[in-house]
Every structure is written in C-alpha cells, then in structure tokens.
Design an enzyme around this catalytic site. Structure first.
Site, PDB file in Angstrom:
ATOM      1  N   ASP A 123      24.018  80.553  69.264  1.00  0.00           N
ATOM      2  CA  ASP A 123      24.814  80.506  68.299  1.00  0.00           C
ATOM      3  C   ASP A 123      26.266  80.862  68.636  1.00  0.00           C
ATOM      4  OD1 ASP A 123      25.592  82.769  66.250  1.00  0.00           O
ATOM      5  OD2 ASP A 123      23.499  82.792  66.659  1.00  0.00           O
TER       6      ASP A 123
ATOM      7  N   GLU B 185      25.606  86.070  53.776  1.00  0.00           N
ATOM      8  CA  GLU B 185      25.015  87.294  54.538  1.00  0.00           C
ATOM      9  C   GLU B 185      26.094  88.486  53.942  1.00  0.00           C
ATOM     10  OE1 GLU B 185      26.252  88.428  58.370  1.00  0.00           O
ATOM     11  OE2 GLU B 185      26.446  86.230  58.889  1.00  0.00           O
TER      12      GLU B 185
ATOM     13  N   ASP C  78      25.901  80.309  56.368  1.00  0.00           N
ATOM     14  CA  ASP C  78      25.946  81.432  56.763  1.00  0.00           C
ATOM     15  C   ASP C  78      26.069  82.383  55.621  1.00  0.00           C
ATOM     16  OD1 ASP C  78      26.037  83.908  57.866  1.00  0.00           O
ATOM     17  OD2 ASP C  78      27.497  83.211  59.580  1.00  0.00           O
TER      18      ASP C  78
END
Length: 244
Positions: free
Chosen positions: A40, A131, A129
């Site tokens: 990624d 986090e 995403d």
C-alpha cells in the site's frame, strides 16, 4: 496506514514511532508471511515504479485517496492507474478523521475522489483506514459508542454508494481501545490488520480470520508490505464480489 500517513513527512515519522510504541512492536517479521504479496502506498511514495513492483512479485495494491474531507493524494492517479496498468488488483483507501465530520460525509468525499468501485475483476472494495490519531487524542475525542456509530455511518454510506462493504484497516490495540473491541462489523467488512511482527496475533472481536495483513512498513515493495490471506483467484472473487 499504521505508518499514519499524513501530509508532512515530519508528522509521519513522529506518528510512526507513537504507533509502534503503542503496538509494542520492536522486531519486524523476519520474512514475508504466507499469502499473496502486495503493498500500500500514499503520497509519501510519490511516483511509484509499478513495473518493478510487479516484477518483484506484488500482485495487489491499496492506494491512499483521501483523508477527512480536506485532502486528496496528489499522486493518486499515477499510483491507482499505474498499479492497474501493470496487472495488479488495486483498491483505494480513506484515512478517517472522526473528529472532523460524520462518517457518511467522509464516505461521500472518498467515493467522489477515487474511492468508488467497479465490477471489473481488478478493483477492490474501498478501505477505511481507522487507527491511531496523528493529530491528537488516540480515539479522536470520541467515546467507544460514538466511534462505533461513526464507523457504521461510514461503512453504511459507502455501501449505499457502491453496493460494497468497505474493508476495515486497523490494529487490534486501537480497535479494542476505541470501539470496545466491537464485533458487529465482522460479518460484512473484510479485515485488514496491521501488525509488524512474525505472527498476526490476536484479531479484533468477531473476525475469525484476516483478509489482508500489513506486516511491515518497508521491504521489497515501495510503501508498506502486505499479504492477502489466500490465492490470486480468491482475491479476484473479493474484487468481483463473486464471479465476474
């Protein structure tokens, strides 16, 4: 991603150390784990040599498209189209900012700026995403209940726009801390787990297995090193949402 990609390299480096300390990660995996190799990338990688990555064995890539409702990756076209053009199965991801706008608002921004999906057999469902916060409080100032609501708002709106359930990228530590180790998304949303260690370790509640594992922040390929937990044919099934 777990490297906490941000617009500035200094903040990126600082956030990386914070995330690593939180995870208790001190030793990288000695070798690539079993599975289909991939990667990624974000603007941090700039223009990627996709032919070299393909020749070195990468067969899929996730590319950062957006963050919050204020940022788009300036290298997105080169990275997203470049990975596709060499034969990879590719997808895009959105870095969540639950402290700025609703999940639905950010899902719309993501879809409108590269986060869509098409049934071409080469496009993965978009990834959320979610986090460690590189800008402040770990859980973005939200309670566990409010965080669960925010994530649901994002993934439900993403599904409404694309008819796909978004992949969820996270760490077990963050998920436990900020959602109360909620299991309610496991039935629909593929898990992309970040853990820089020799084993994947304990998964967040509800997921019996992971779909993707980000196992190291650097290595053979540009960006983060990942594996898909299966064969190329099974990855195509995920891309197609069934047979193409």
């Amino acid at each position: 991603m777990n490297r906490l990609r941000t617009v500035t390299g200094t903040l990126l480096a600082t956030a990386t150390m914070v995330a690593a300390a939180t995870l208790g990660v001190v030793t990288p995996a000695a070798a690539a784990p079993a599975g289909l190799p991939g990667m990624d990338v974000s603007s941090y990688q700039g223009n990627v040599n996709w032919s070299a990555a393909w020749n070195n064995g990468a067969r899929f890539a996730y590319v950062k498209a957006t963050e919050g409702t204020y940022y788009t990756n300036p290298y997105f076209a080169q990275q997203y189209n470049g990975s596709y053009n060499v034969g990879m199965i590719r997808g895009s991801y959105h870095f969540a900012r639950p402290d700025t706008t609703t999940g639905a608002t950010q899902a719309n921004y993501f879809v409108d700026h590269g986060g869509g999906w098409s049934k071409d057999g080469r496009t993965l469902p978009g990834a959320l995403d979610i986090e460690y916060n590189p800008y402040g409080a770990t859980c973005y100032g939200l309670s566990q209940s409010a965080m669960r609501t925010w994530i649901a708002s994002f993934v439900n709106q993403y599904y409404a726009r694309t008819e796909r359930w978004a992949t969820i990228y996270t760490t077990t530590d963050w998920w436990t801390t900020c959602t109360g180790n909620y299991s309610g998304f496991a039935a629909t949303n593929p898990l992309w787990l970040a853990r820089y260690a020799g084993t994947v370790g304990t998964l967040p509640a509800g997921w019996a297995t992971y779909s993707f594992w980000q196992w190291e922040s650097s290595g053979t390929f540009p960006g983060d090193q990942n594996v898909w937990n299966g064969t190329l044919d099974r990855l195509r099934v995920l891309a197609c949402n069934g047979p193409c």
